[in-house]
Design a protein around this motif. Sequence first.
Motif, PDB file in Angstrom:
ATOM      1  N   UNK A   1       3.287  18.949  21.134  1.00 19.11           N
ATOM      2  CA  UNK A   1       3.825  17.658  21.592  1.00 19.11           C
ATOM      3  C   UNK A   1       3.949  16.712  20.389  1.00 19.11           C
ATOM      4  N   UNK A   2       5.124  16.090  20.250  1.00 22.70           N
ATOM      5  CA  UNK A   2       5.342  15.170  19.134  1.00 22.70           C
ATOM      6  C   UNK A   2       4.541  13.881  19.371  1.00 22.70           C
ATOM      7  N   UNK A   3       3.797  13.488  18.343  1.00 25.89           N
ATOM      8  CA  UNK A   3       2.796  12.426  18.504  1.00 25.89           C
ATOM      9  C   UNK A   3       2.970  11.331  17.457  1.00 25.89           C
ATOM     10  N   UNK A   4       2.877  10.085  17.916  1.00 25.28           N
ATOM     11  CA  UNK A   4       2.900   8.915  17.029  1.00 25.28           C
ATOM     12  C   UNK A   4       1.515   8.294  17.033  1.00 25.28           C
ATOM     13  N   UNK A   5       0.974   7.997  15.846  1.00 26.01           N
ATOM     14  CA  UNK A   5      -0.346   7.363  15.734  1.00 26.01           C
ATOM     15  C   UNK A   5      -0.175   5.900  15.323  1.00 26.01           C
ATOM     16  N   UNK A   6      -0.857   4.998  16.045  1.00 22.63           N
ATOM     17  CA  UNK A   6      -0.802   3.568  15.736  1.00 22.63           C
ATOM     18  C   UNK A   6      -2.220   3.055  15.492  1.00 22.63           C
ATOM     19  N   UNK A   7      -2.397   2.283  14.432  1.00 22.98           N
ATOM     20  CA  UNK A   7      -3.683   1.616  14.193  1.00 22.98           C
ATOM     21  C   UNK A   7      -3.449   0.112  14.298  1.00 22.98           C
ATOM     22  N   UNK A   8      -3.806  -0.500  15.446  1.00 21.84           N
ATOM     23  CA  UNK A   8      -3.592  -1.947  15.597  1.00 21.84           C
ATOM     24  C   UNK A   8      -4.614  -2.741  14.785  1.00 21.84           C
ATOM     25  N   UNK A   9      -4.141  -3.771  14.082  1.00 22.58           N
ATOM     26  CA  UNK A   9      -5.027  -4.664  13.328  1.00 22.58           C
ATOM     27  C   UNK A   9      -5.082  -5.982  14.085  1.00 22.58           C
ATOM     28  N   UNK A  10      -6.239  -6.245  14.707  1.00 27.78           N
ATOM     29  CA  UNK A  10      -6.380  -7.403  15.588  1.00 27.78           C
ATOM     30  C   UNK A  10      -6.982  -8.587  14.833  1.00 27.78           C
ATOM     31  N   UNK A  11      -6.665  -9.808  15.237  1.00 27.88           N
ATOM     32  CA  UNK A  11      -7.222 -11.000  14.566  1.00 27.88           C
ATOM     33  C   UNK A  11      -8.651 -11.259  15.000  1.00 27.88           C
ATOM     34  N   UNK A  12      -9.374 -12.020  14.181  1.00 27.48           N
ATOM     35  CA  UNK A  12     -10.708 -12.459  14.558  1.00 27.48           C
ATOM     36  C   UNK A  12     -11.747 -11.371  14.568  1.00 27.48           C
ATOM     37  N   UNK A  13     -11.442 -10.230  13.954  1.00 29.22           N
ATOM     38  CA  UNK A  13     -12.394  -9.129  13.906  1.00 29.22           C
ATOM     39  C   UNK A  13     -12.831  -8.933  12.469  1.00 29.22           C
ATOM     40  N   UNK A  14     -14.103  -8.676  12.275  1.00 34.64           N
ATOM     41  CA  UNK A  14     -14.596  -8.407  10.926  1.00 34.64           C
ATOM     42  C   UNK A  14     -14.277  -6.950  10.589  1.00 34.64           C
ATOM     43  N   UNK A  15     -13.339  -6.749   9.684  1.00 31.89           N
ATOM     44  CA  UNK A  15     -12.921  -5.383   9.345  1.00 31.89           C
ATOM     45  C   UNK A  15     -13.749  -4.861   8.193  1.00 31.89           C
ATOM     46  N   UNK A  16     -14.517  -3.828   8.462  1.00 31.93           N
ATOM     47  CA  UNK A  16     -15.306  -3.203   7.411  1.00 31.93           C
ATOM     48  C   UNK A  16     -14.492  -2.109   6.730  1.00 31.93           C
ATOM     49  N   UNK A  17     -13.418  -1.692   7.356  1.00 35.40           N
ATOM     50  CA  UNK A  17     -12.606  -0.617   6.819  1.00 35.40           C
ATOM     51  C   UNK A  17     -11.220  -1.135   6.443  1.00 35.40           C
ATOM     52  N   UNK A  18     -10.664  -0.563   5.408  1.00 31.94           N
ATOM     53  CA  UNK A  18      -9.295  -0.897   5.009  1.00 31.94           C
ATOM     54  C   UNK A  18      -8.352  -0.247   6.014  1.00 31.94           C
ATOM     55  N   UNK A  19      -7.376  -1.002   6.569  1.00 30.78           N
ATOM     56  CA  UNK A  19      -6.543  -0.462   7.660  1.00 30.78           C
ATOM     57  C   UNK A  19      -5.867   0.865   7.330  1.00 30.78           C
ATOM     58  N   UNK A  20      -5.381   1.030   6.095  1.00 23.82           N
ATOM     59  CA  UNK A  20      -4.692   2.278   5.736  1.00 23.82           C
ATOM     60  C   UNK A  20      -5.650   3.466   5.811  1.00 23.82           C
ATOM     61  N   UNK A  21      -6.913   3.273   5.368  1.00 28.40           N
ATOM     62  CA  UNK A  21      -7.885   4.362   5.442  1.00 28.40           C
ATOM     63  C   UNK A  21      -8.278   4.644   6.896  1.00 28.40           C
ATOM     64  N   UNK A  22      -8.350   3.578   7.693  1.00 35.42           N
ATOM     65  CA  UNK A  22      -8.637   3.757   9.124  1.00 35.42           C
ATOM     66  C   UNK A  22      -7.519   4.553   9.788  1.00 35.42           C
ATOM     67  N   UNK A  23      -6.271   4.267   9.395  1.00 31.62           N
ATOM     68  CA  UNK A  23      -5.135   5.015   9.935  1.00 31.62           C
ATOM     69  C   UNK A  23      -5.220   6.484   9.519  1.00 31.62           C
ATOM     70  N   UNK A  24      -5.596   6.729   8.260  1.00 30.82           N
ATOM     71  CA  UNK A  24      -5.731   8.118   7.788  1.00 30.82           C
ATOM     72  C   UNK A  24      -6.751   8.877   8.622  1.00 30.82           C
ATOM     73  N   UNK A  25      -7.865   8.199   8.965  1.00 29.64           N
ATOM     74  CA  UNK A  25      -8.877   8.858   9.795  1.00 29.64           C
ATOM     75  C   UNK A  25      -8.325   9.151  11.190  1.00 29.64           C
TER      76      UNK A  25
END
Length: 422
Positions: free
Chosen positions: A1-25
């Motif tokens: 099945x063809x799959x699209x992965x989305x990593x939403x970056x929400x406001x007001x959240x303390x991000x401990x991870x860099x979004x691009x690395x989170x997307x890679x995971x």
Amino acid sequence: MRTQVLHPVLPGTKYEREPRLALDEAVSLTEALPGLELAGALVVPVPRPRAGHLFGPGKVEELAEICRENEIGLVVIDGPVSPVQQRNLEKAWKVKILDRTGLILEIFGDRAQTREGVLQVELAHLSYQKSRLVRSWTHLERQRGALGFIGGPGETQIEADRRALAERIVQIRKQLSKVVKTRELHRAGRKKVPFPIIALVGYTNAGKSTLFNRITGASTLAKDMLFATLDPTMRGIALPGGKQAILSDTVGFISDLPTQLVAAFRATLEEVLDADLILHVRDIAHPETEEQAADVRKILAELGIGEERQDHMIEVWNKIDLLSDDDRAAMQRRSGRTAQHVALSATSGEGVDELLATIEATLSEPVTAEVVDLGFSEGRARAWLFKENVVTREAQDDDGYHLSVLWTRKQKSQFEALYSSH
């Protein structure tokens, strides 16, 4: 099945991870599930989360177009998605939606092999599904066609579904209690054998199973994918001096692991609670190795393994073969400064003999965890502690050095004889 992965970056959240690395995971998680073909992956900023769709109207339409153009059948959203949001997005995009929890559950369901593993997965899955039962227009249409009226039947069907799920959950818990009793008997039997138990823990894909196979000669599934091991595997090993021990491989940890999964797999991780020694295997070449290590320590704390026992862990800095020559040499020098760190490559075997020797030394004599406070003028005492490889952590403030140490009674006596003020 063809799959699209989305990593939403929400406001007001303390991000401990860099979004691009989170997307890679998230991509690695998706690729760990058979039958999915990755079509694309995007970091999606969400300035103002919407209760109904998570994304704003323009973004919903833009992503719908991506789904149509790429013939997407599944969208993985790397984060929590409410039941209402899931239903609305599935309707807008005409695809199946899986949030992070749902994806991890699917992977667990695919990997679990033992009776207990299968039951634990089903229990977690049913608890998740129970929260997903919301009133759906398609559900009501089906009720309307069959029964000829609009109102209550949809709700009645949902209640029936909830009751069926609740009954199945009760059945599984009864079956699990029997399985857990059997495991307790096995553990009690092992305790009669005077062999220490060594548990491997670590972030998923850190190389635990590869190290397990290297030490034991076993053929546990060891692939470059997340959650390659779900069920605990145990093997007997011989340490360099001939002493016997039992080595246990466990499920990998991951950031934002849903609470229900931590609870569901607590029994699977009971081997860690009973272990005489914990080896924390880290992918030292990963750009977020420190954040991953923090996640592991956090989950261990949730399982009831406190700071003192965590200080008694040996950190295994794995995958040094992926580092540059300079970084590798620096890592090996750092690991040699304390008894609680060993740098190695489970793939090549480099450093494994040193690890086994460290395990044997750690298990050979009882050690206690204490804190030694030293003034800035007591450099010789501090140097002695480092020379003896007993320091696990060091902090410093205006009063001087504060060293967490793991030492034997003999080492403590030697220190006190040399530096009697302590």
